[in-house]
Design a protein around this motif. Structure first.
Motif, short mmCIF file in Angstrom:
data_model
loop_
_atom_site.label_atom_id
_atom_site.label_comp_id
_atom_site.label_asym_id
_atom_site.label_seq_id
_atom_site.Cartn_x
_atom_site.Cartn_y
_atom_site.Cartn_z
N LEU A 144 -12.17 -71.50 -33.77
CA LEU A 144 -12.34 -70.96 -35.11
C LEU A 144 -13.08 -71.90 -36.07
O LEU A 144 -13.31 -71.56 -37.23
CB LEU A 144 -10.97 -70.61 -35.70
CG LEU A 144 -10.18 -69.56 -34.89
CD1 LEU A 144 -8.76 -69.45 -35.42
CD2 LEU A 144 -10.87 -68.21 -34.92
N GLU B 134 0.80 -70.44 -37.92
CA GLU B 134 0.47 -69.37 -38.85
C GLU B 134 0.18 -69.91 -40.24
O GLU B 134 -0.70 -69.40 -40.95
CB GLU B 134 1.62 -68.37 -38.91
CG GLU B 134 1.72 -67.46 -37.70
CD GLU B 134 2.76 -66.37 -37.88
OE1 GLU B 134 3.96 -66.70 -37.94
OE2 GLU B 134 2.37 -65.20 -37.98
N LYS C 76 -1.45 -68.14 -25.60
CA LYS C 76 -2.20 -69.32 -25.16
C LYS C 76 -1.27 -70.47 -24.81
O LYS C 76 -1.48 -71.17 -23.81
CB LYS C 76 -3.19 -69.74 -26.25
CG LYS C 76 -3.99 -70.99 -25.93
CD LYS C 76 -4.75 -70.90 -24.62
CE LYS C 76 -5.85 -69.86 -24.65
NZ LYS C 76 -6.69 -69.91 -23.42
N GLN D 11 -1.24 -64.26 -30.35
CA GLN D 11 -2.32 -64.97 -29.66
C GLN D 11 -1.97 -66.45 -29.46
O GLN D 11 -2.24 -67.02 -28.40
CB GLN D 11 -3.62 -64.84 -30.45
CG GLN D 11 -4.21 -63.45 -30.42
CD GLN D 11 -5.40 -63.31 -31.35
OE1 GLN D 11 -5.24 -63.28 -32.59
NE2 GLN D 11 -6.59 -63.23 -30.78
N PHE D 12 -1.38 -67.07 -30.47
CA PHE D 12 -0.93 -68.46 -30.33
C PHE D 12 0.07 -68.57 -29.18
O PHE D 12 -0.01 -69.47 -28.35
CB PHE D 12 -0.27 -68.95 -31.62
CG PHE D 12 -1.18 -69.06 -32.81
CD1 PHE D 12 -2.46 -69.57 -32.67
CD2 PHE D 12 -0.74 -68.68 -34.07
CE1 PHE D 12 -3.31 -69.69 -33.78
CE2 PHE D 12 -1.58 -68.79 -35.17
CZ PHE D 12 -2.86 -69.28 -35.03
N TYR E 253 -7.55 -67.43 -41.14
CA TYR E 253 -8.39 -67.05 -40.00
C TYR E 253 -7.85 -65.77 -39.35
O TYR E 253 -6.68 -65.43 -39.50
CB TYR E 253 -8.41 -68.17 -38.95
CG TYR E 253 -9.02 -69.46 -39.47
CD1 TYR E 253 -10.37 -69.73 -39.30
CD2 TYR E 253 -8.23 -70.40 -40.13
CE1 TYR E 253 -10.94 -70.92 -39.76
CE2 TYR E 253 -8.78 -71.59 -40.61
CZ TYR E 253 -10.13 -71.84 -40.42
OH TYR E 253 -10.67 -73.01 -40.89
N ASP E 254 -8.73 -65.11 -38.62
CA ASP E 254 -8.36 -63.85 -37.96
C ASP E 254 -7.72 -64.14 -36.60
O ASP E 254 -8.35 -63.99 -35.55
CB ASP E 254 -9.61 -62.98 -37.78
CG ASP E 254 -9.28 -61.60 -37.23
OD1 ASP E 254 -8.09 -61.20 -37.34
OD2 ASP E 254 -10.18 -60.94 -36.68
N VAL E 255 -6.46 -64.55 -36.64
CA VAL E 255 -5.73 -64.88 -35.41
C VAL E 255 -4.24 -64.62 -35.68
O VAL E 255 -3.76 -64.79 -36.80
CB VAL E 255 -5.97 -66.35 -34.99
CG1 VAL E 255 -5.51 -67.31 -36.07
CG2 VAL E 255 -5.32 -66.67 -33.65
N THR E 256 -3.52 -64.20 -34.65
CA THR E 256 -2.13 -63.80 -34.82
C THR E 256 -1.17 -64.74 -34.09
O THR E 256 -1.57 -65.48 -33.19
CB THR E 256 -1.90 -62.38 -34.29
OG1 THR E 256 -2.12 -62.38 -32.85
CG2 THR E 256 -2.85 -61.39 -34.94
N PHE F 116 -7.53 -73.38 -30.62
CA PHE F 116 -7.85 -72.49 -31.72
C PHE F 116 -8.65 -73.18 -32.82
O PHE F 116 -9.46 -72.54 -33.50
CB PHE F 116 -6.58 -71.85 -32.28
CG PHE F 116 -6.05 -70.75 -31.41
CD1 PHE F 116 -6.65 -69.50 -31.43
CD2 PHE F 116 -4.98 -70.95 -30.55
CE1 PHE F 116 -6.18 -68.47 -30.61
CE2 PHE F 116 -4.50 -69.94 -29.73
CZ PHE F 116 -5.11 -68.69 -29.76
#
Length: 238
Positions: free
Chosen positions: A77, A27, A43, A39-40, A33-36, A73
């Protein structure tokens, strides 16, 4: 026959602790970036479970899942991959195997009770020998299991069947006690031995599978290790 990890000693809680540290780092690095974090985590779990299913319990899989999630990621990204960050993640993943060895409540009392009643105790665990032996020695489990200890990289139906056959176990009097429906309970039911499933509140996704009970199957579901002696005593009472 007892499982080790999350049956006799805590394991998952340390993995979850390290995963939280991994997510904090991700994080921080990907905050623009648009990722939460969700999501991490999804994956990382996907990568880790795929390798365990394919190769069994190998220590490198966990830290590699951190690095591969980071690379995934970064590529997705368009973020630059830094070897220093990869190295940090790999070391973080490996640190899970250096955590304290902590017994579940009632471990010593349960094993002592069963041993003193005349039961012959066996330990059957999945993983690498060096890592599992560290836990066994820290908890002085040789006092209960002596040389009746089986450590297997692949803990599955084939591994259990080989143990039961080679050891000439009396299947009508053998119990498998563990927290994993996948690696403890389902193979034991298939092999025709009695089972005690210790259901944990926060179970690793890999351990949860569907199962079927045949007409002659014996399976008890309990919430604590301390319940094991009573279950066995009640089942075998004349």
């Amino acid at each position: 026959m007892f499982d080790l990890d999350d049956t006799l000693v805590y394991t998952n809680k340390y993995f979850y602790l390290i995963i939280e540290q991994f997510l904090d780092l991700m994080e921080t690095w990907f905050h623009t970036y648009d990722v939460t974090a969700k999501q991490f985590k999804q994956k990382q779990i996907e990568i880790d479970l795929a390798r365990v299913s394919r190769d069994g319990f190998v220590s490198e899989h966990f830290p590699e899942s951190f690095v591969d999630t980071y690379r995934y990621f970064s590529t997705l990204l368009g973020r630059t991959v830094h070897s220093s960050e990869e190295n940090l993640l790999y070391k973080l993943g490996l640190s899970v195997y250096e955590q304290p060895v902590e017994p579940y409540p009632g471990m010593l009392e349960t094993l002592t009770h069963l041993r003193d009643e005349g039961h012959q105790l066996y330990l059957y665990t999945g993983g690498e020998i060096v890592i599992q032996q560290r836990k066994i020695e820290a908890m002085k489990l040789h006092d209960f299991f002596d040389d009746r200890i089986y450590i297997r990289q692949h803990k599955n139906q084939e591994a259990l069947e080989a143990i039961l056959t080679d050891g000439k176990f009396d299947r009508t009097r053998t119990w498998m006690i563990g927290n994993s429906l996948r690696t403890d309970i389902t193979p034991a039911l298939t092999a025709g031995i009695r089972t005690i499933y210790i259901k944990q509140e926060n179970e690793w996704k890999f351990n949860i599978v569907d199962y079927k009970l045949g007409p002659d199957a014996t399976m008890y579901t309990i919430k604590s290790l301390s319940e094991v002696p009573n279950v066995i005593a009640k089942h075998t009472a004349p």
